[in-house]
Design an enzyme around this catalytic site. Sequence first.
Site, PDB file in Angstrom:
ATOM      1  N   HIS A 104       0.805  -1.224   0.000  1.00  0.00           N
ATOM      2  CA  HIS A 104       0.000   0.000   0.000  1.00  0.00           C
ATOM      3  C   HIS A 104       0.842   1.281   0.000  1.00  0.00           C
ATOM      4  O   HIS A 104       0.319   2.375  -0.225  1.00  0.00           O
ATOM      5  CB  HIS A 104      -0.978  -0.025   1.191  1.00  0.00           C
ATOM      6  N   HIS A 129      -7.067  -2.177   7.599  1.00  0.00           N
ATOM      7  CA  HIS A 129      -6.164  -1.426   8.480  1.00  0.00           C
ATOM      8  C   HIS A 129      -6.349   0.088   8.294  1.00  0.00           C
ATOM      9  O   HIS A 129      -6.889   0.529   7.286  1.00  0.00           O
ATOM     10  CB  HIS A 129      -4.717  -1.807   8.161  1.00  0.00           C
ATOM     11  N   ASP A 229      -6.981  -6.540   1.338  1.00  0.00           N
ATOM     12  CA  ASP A 229      -7.259  -7.159   2.641  1.00  0.00           C
ATOM     13  C   ASP A 229      -8.514  -6.588   3.298  1.00  0.00           C
ATOM     14  O   ASP A 229      -8.921  -7.035   4.371  1.00  0.00           O
ATOM     15  CB  ASP A 229      -6.038  -7.117   3.573  1.00  0.00           C
ATOM     16  N   GLU A 272      -1.812  -4.725  -2.518  1.00  0.00           N
ATOM     17  CA  GLU A 272      -1.557  -5.798  -1.538  1.00  0.00           C
ATOM     18  C   GLU A 272      -1.928  -7.192  -2.023  1.00  0.00           C
ATOM     19  O   GLU A 272      -2.025  -8.117  -1.218  1.00  0.00           O
ATOM     20  CB  GLU A 272      -2.225  -5.499  -0.177  1.00  0.00           C
TER      21      GLU A 272
END
Length: 300
Positions: A104, A129, A229, A272
């Site tokens: 990222h 995240h 993710d 990612e």
Amino acid sequence: MPQAAYPINIFGVPMDLGQNRRGVDMGPSAIRYAGLQQRLQSLGYQVQDSGNIPVPIIEQVRHLSQDDHMHNAGAIASVCQRTYEAVRKAQSDGQRAVVLGGDHSVALGSVAASLDAADRVGVLWIDAHGDFNTPDITPSGNVHGMVVTSLMGMCPPPLLIGERRLQADQIVMIATRDLDPAEKIAIRQAGVKVMSMSEIDENGMAEVLRASLRALGNVETIHVSFDMDSLDPSVAPGVGTPVSGGLTVREGHLIMEMLADDGRVRTLDLVEVNPILDERNRTAQVAVELAASLFGQRII
Ligand code: MG
Ligand code: MG
């Protein structure tokens, strides 16, 4: 199929220096192999693939002077500067840019380009995240966890790319579910809007996205930074830092379909994807499907 109004330009950034798992540098290849360019062309777009921004491998940069609080920052910053320039050029030529990570940290360049391309820019950070650590509070020293703070000017050089800094009211985080303790405090103090997974469970994806777009009501253009993710590992297993309890494939598509209707998205990051950890390229295939939805693919 009518010719779409704007061309799309694809850039790969095979970056793995922002975290410590090998394989995410193969993300651009995996997404290309899953047929991104052909899929977007089939929707009527003129699609150019500009190839990869060169990225040194870890063996080339490991010996350079290292800061334990922001590993490989110098090398990451030079790649992101090149990414910034490439994406800026595409944007000023009236193209939509699709940036394939890589980890990222590539968004240090791509989002900076978007911020400098228009006066009022919004960012949707779709990620398990927060990527809101700083060198002072990071538990790992991995730059892919400091991207939003860097964009906001809260990290030191060399992590500051481009002219303008992101303001808290220009960003909404979506699908958040894994924050470090100090990171949580930093996000609250900065006043960044977080639409966590619990919010999505409670109110539904459509309502959460409507609220996010309302929060970005006065921006002219939107940059979507999509960390794979954000999806549940059961549907997107090929990521370096999987966190259970993520978006379903349909929730991912709903985000993209609603953004297609909104019409303000100019730049997309798909980051990612780690093919080494993937199952038969499933995660890259999902990434391609999501991009197609963003660019207007409809079920009927
Ligand atoms: Mg991320
Ligand atoms: Mg993430």
